[in-house]
Design a protein around this motif. Structure first.
Motif, PDB file in Angstrom:
ATOM      1  N   GLY A  72       0.835  -1.199   0.000  1.00  0.00           N
ATOM      2  CA  GLY A  72       0.000   0.000   0.000  1.00  0.00           C
ATOM      3  C   GLY A  72       0.865   1.243   0.000  1.00  0.00           C
ATOM      4  N   THR A  73       0.350   2.301  -0.586  1.00  0.00           N
ATOM      5  CA  THR A  73       1.091   3.560  -0.587  1.00  0.00           C
ATOM      6  C   THR A  73       1.073   4.207   0.795  1.00  0.00           C
ATOM      7  OG1 THR A  73      -0.867   4.747  -1.375  1.00  0.00           O
ATOM      8  CG2 THR A  73       0.738   4.021  -3.040  1.00  0.00           C
ATOM      9  N   HIS A  74       0.131   3.822   1.627  1.00  0.00           N
ATOM     10  CA  HIS A  74       0.019   4.347   2.990  1.00  0.00           C
ATOM     11  C   HIS A  74       0.146   3.197   3.989  1.00  0.00           C
ATOM     12  CE1 HIS A  74      -1.759   7.445   0.496  1.00  0.00           C
ATOM     13  NE2 HIS A  74      -1.624   8.293   1.499  1.00  0.00           N
ATOM     14  N   GLY A  75       0.606   3.494   5.174  1.00  0.00           N
ATOM     15  CA  GLY A  75       0.820   2.467   6.184  1.00  0.00           C
ATOM     16  C   GLY A  75      -0.320   2.307   7.170  1.00  0.00           C
ATOM     17  N   PHE A  76      -1.535   2.590   6.731  1.00  0.00           N
ATOM     18  CA  PHE A  76      -2.701   2.527   7.623  1.00  0.00           C
ATOM     19  C   PHE A  76      -2.939   1.153   8.240  1.00  0.00           C
ATOM     20  CE2 PHE A  76      -4.572   5.618   4.333  1.00  0.00           C
ATOM     21  CZ  PHE A  76      -4.060   6.730   4.980  1.00  0.00           C
ATOM     22  N   HIS A  77      -2.656   0.099   7.503  1.00  0.00           N
ATOM     23  CA  HIS A  77      -3.078  -1.243   7.917  1.00  0.00           C
ATOM     24  C   HIS A  77      -1.927  -2.252   7.970  1.00  0.00           C
ATOM     25  CE1 HIS A  77      -7.178   0.188   7.287  1.00  0.00           C
ATOM     26  NE2 HIS A  77      -6.821   0.591   6.087  1.00  0.00           N
ATOM     27  N   VAL A  78      -0.707  -1.808   8.146  1.00  0.00           N
ATOM     28  CA  VAL A  78       0.458  -2.702   8.122  1.00  0.00           C
ATOM     29  C   VAL A  78       0.244  -3.872   9.075  1.00  0.00           C
ATOM     30  CG1 VAL A  78       2.927  -2.877   8.658  1.00  0.00           C
ATOM     31  CG2 VAL A  78       2.060  -0.906   7.386  1.00  0.00           C
ATOM     32  N   GLY A  79       0.457  -5.075   8.559  1.00  0.00           N
ATOM     33  CA  GLY A  79       0.316  -6.294   9.347  1.00  0.00           C
ATOM     34  C   GLY A  79      -1.082  -6.873   9.410  1.00  0.00           C
ATOM     35  N   VAL A  80      -2.041  -6.181   8.817  1.00  0.00           N
ATOM     36  CA  VAL A  80      -3.443  -6.597   8.882  1.00  0.00           C
ATOM     37  C   VAL A  80      -3.797  -7.462   7.673  1.00  0.00           C
ATOM     38  CG1 VAL A  80      -5.826  -5.707   8.869  1.00  0.00           C
ATOM     39  CG2 VAL A  80      -4.057  -4.539  10.186  1.00  0.00           C
ATOM     40  N   ALA A  81      -4.660  -8.447   7.876  1.00  0.00           N
ATOM     41  CA  ALA A  81      -5.153  -9.290   6.786  1.00  0.00           C
ATOM     42  C   ALA A  81      -6.050  -8.476   5.859  1.00  0.00           C
ATOM     43  CB  ALA A  81      -5.944 -10.466   7.362  1.00  0.00           C
ATOM     44  N   PRO A  82      -6.227  -8.928   4.626  1.00  0.00           N
ATOM     45  CA  PRO A  82      -7.140  -8.232   3.722  1.00  0.00           C
ATOM     46  C   PRO A  82      -8.544  -8.111   4.315  1.00  0.00           C
ATOM     47  CG  PRO A  82      -5.818  -9.794   2.499  1.00  0.00           C
ATOM     48  CD  PRO A  82      -5.557 -10.042   3.964  1.00  0.00           C
ATOM     49  N   ASP A  83      -9.227  -7.057   3.901  1.00  0.00           N
ATOM     50  CA  ASP A  83     -10.607  -6.820   4.310  1.00  0.00           C
ATOM     51  C   ASP A  83     -11.423  -8.109   4.145  1.00  0.00           C
ATOM     52  OD1 ASP A  83     -13.517  -6.039   3.523  1.00  0.00           O
ATOM     53  OD2 ASP A  83     -12.694  -4.178   4.366  1.00  0.00           O
ATOM     54  N   LYS A  84     -12.249  -8.403   5.134  1.00  0.00           N
ATOM     55  CA  LYS A  84     -13.053  -9.640   5.112  1.00  0.00           C
ATOM     56  C   LYS A  84     -13.890  -9.746   3.851  1.00  0.00           C
ATOM     57  CE  LYS A  84     -12.136 -11.620   9.071  1.00  0.00           C
ATOM     58  NZ  LYS A  84     -11.284 -12.792   9.085  1.00  0.00           N
ATOM     59  N   ARG A  85     -14.427  -8.615   3.392  1.00  0.00           N
ATOM     60  CA  ARG A  85     -15.246  -8.641   2.173  1.00  0.00           C
ATOM     61  C   ARG A  85     -14.409  -9.015   0.960  1.00  0.00           C
ATOM     62  NH1 ARG A  85     -17.176  -2.677   2.871  1.00  0.00           N
ATOM     63  NH2 ARG A  85     -14.981  -2.651   3.471  1.00  0.00           N
ATOM     64  N   SER A  86     -13.191  -8.498   0.879  1.00  0.00           N
ATOM     65  CA  SER A  86     -12.293  -8.884  -0.220  1.00  0.00           C
ATOM     66  C   SER A  86     -12.016 -10.379  -0.165  1.00  0.00           C
ATOM     67  CB  SER A  86     -10.966  -8.119  -0.136  1.00  0.00           C
ATOM     68  OG  SER A  86     -11.133  -6.774  -0.465  1.00  0.00           O
ATOM     69  N   GLN A  87     -11.751 -10.874   1.034  1.00  0.00           N
ATOM     70  CA  GLN A  87     -11.481 -12.304   1.187  1.00  0.00           C
ATOM     71  C   GLN A  87     -12.681 -13.153   0.778  1.00  0.00           C
ATOM     72  OE1 GLN A  87      -9.249 -13.821   4.584  1.00  0.00           O
ATOM     73  NE2 GLN A  87      -9.025 -11.711   5.311  1.00  0.00           N
ATOM     74  N   GLN A  88     -13.870 -12.734   1.207  1.00  0.00           N
ATOM     75  CA  GLN A  88     -15.073 -13.510   0.903  1.00  0.00           C
ATOM     76  C   GLN A  88     -15.366 -13.550  -0.593  1.00  0.00           C
ATOM     77  OE1 GLN A  88     -17.853 -11.396   3.376  1.00  0.00           O
ATOM     78  NE2 GLN A  88     -17.370 -12.612   5.195  1.00  0.00           N
ATOM     79  N   HIS A  89     -15.303 -12.405  -1.235  1.00  0.00           N
ATOM     80  CA  HIS A  89     -15.597 -12.368  -2.674  1.00  0.00           C
ATOM     81  C   HIS A  89     -14.529 -13.115  -3.463  1.00  0.00           C
ATOM     82  CE1 HIS A  89     -19.151  -9.747  -2.779  1.00  0.00           C
ATOM     83  NE2 HIS A  89     -18.656  -9.287  -1.648  1.00  0.00           N
TER      84      HIS A  89
END
Length: 152
Positions: A36-53
């Motif tokens: 990511g261009t920003h470090g907002f979510h470093v270390g976090v898994a992909p959004d649950k909705r992204s994973q589900q779809h």
């Protein structure tokens, strides 16, 4: 693969391209990663909705973790594929000038769709995540074809 937070679009693109590369038997020749261009979510898994779809289409994103794009990425990777204009500008601002030619929009590789960007689905509904997958699958298929054409 690069988006803003590395939790929706870029991990989806990483998962799709990784699966295509594996099916083609090219995993020893092609390395796939996302950031990511920003470090907002470093270390976090992909959004649950992204994973589900993604899972509904056979892509497993569960092991991926967000990280921030670094200047070293432009040396490590031949291509840095961004999702939209904002990501392109942020990537180019970080990119050493000698490697600026490695930055491209992923949608440049679309075979069927006409799009300038992969839109951010974060604040939308299910349709946005499906649209991301439609564009990413198309672009990744085109990208893989382009890479295979360049391979000796």
């Amino acid at each position: 693969m690069v988006c803003m937070g590395n939790i929706c679009r870029s991990p989806t693109a990483e998962g799709v391209l990784r699966a295509l590369v594996q099916r083609a038997g090219l995993q020893r020749r092609i390395t796939v990663d996302s950031a990511g261009t920003h470090g907002f979510h470093v270390g976090v898994a992909p959004d649950k909705r992204s994973q589900q779809h993604a899972a509904r289409r056979g892509y497993d994103l569960s092991r991926l973790r967000a990280r921030q794009l670094t200047a070293r990425d432009f040396e490590r990777f031949d291509l840095v594929l961004v999702m939209d204009e904002a990501n392109e500008q942020a990537a180019l601002a970080l990119c050493p000038p000698a490697h600026a030619g490695r930055v491209h929009r992923l949608t440049q590789f679309c075979l069927r769709h006409q799009a300038n960007a992969v839109p951010d689905p974060y604040y939308g509904g299910a349709q946005g995540f499906e649209q991301v997958l439609d564009l990413v699958e198309d672009a990744c298929a085109g990208l893989l074809a382009a890479l295979q054409a360049r391979q000796p």
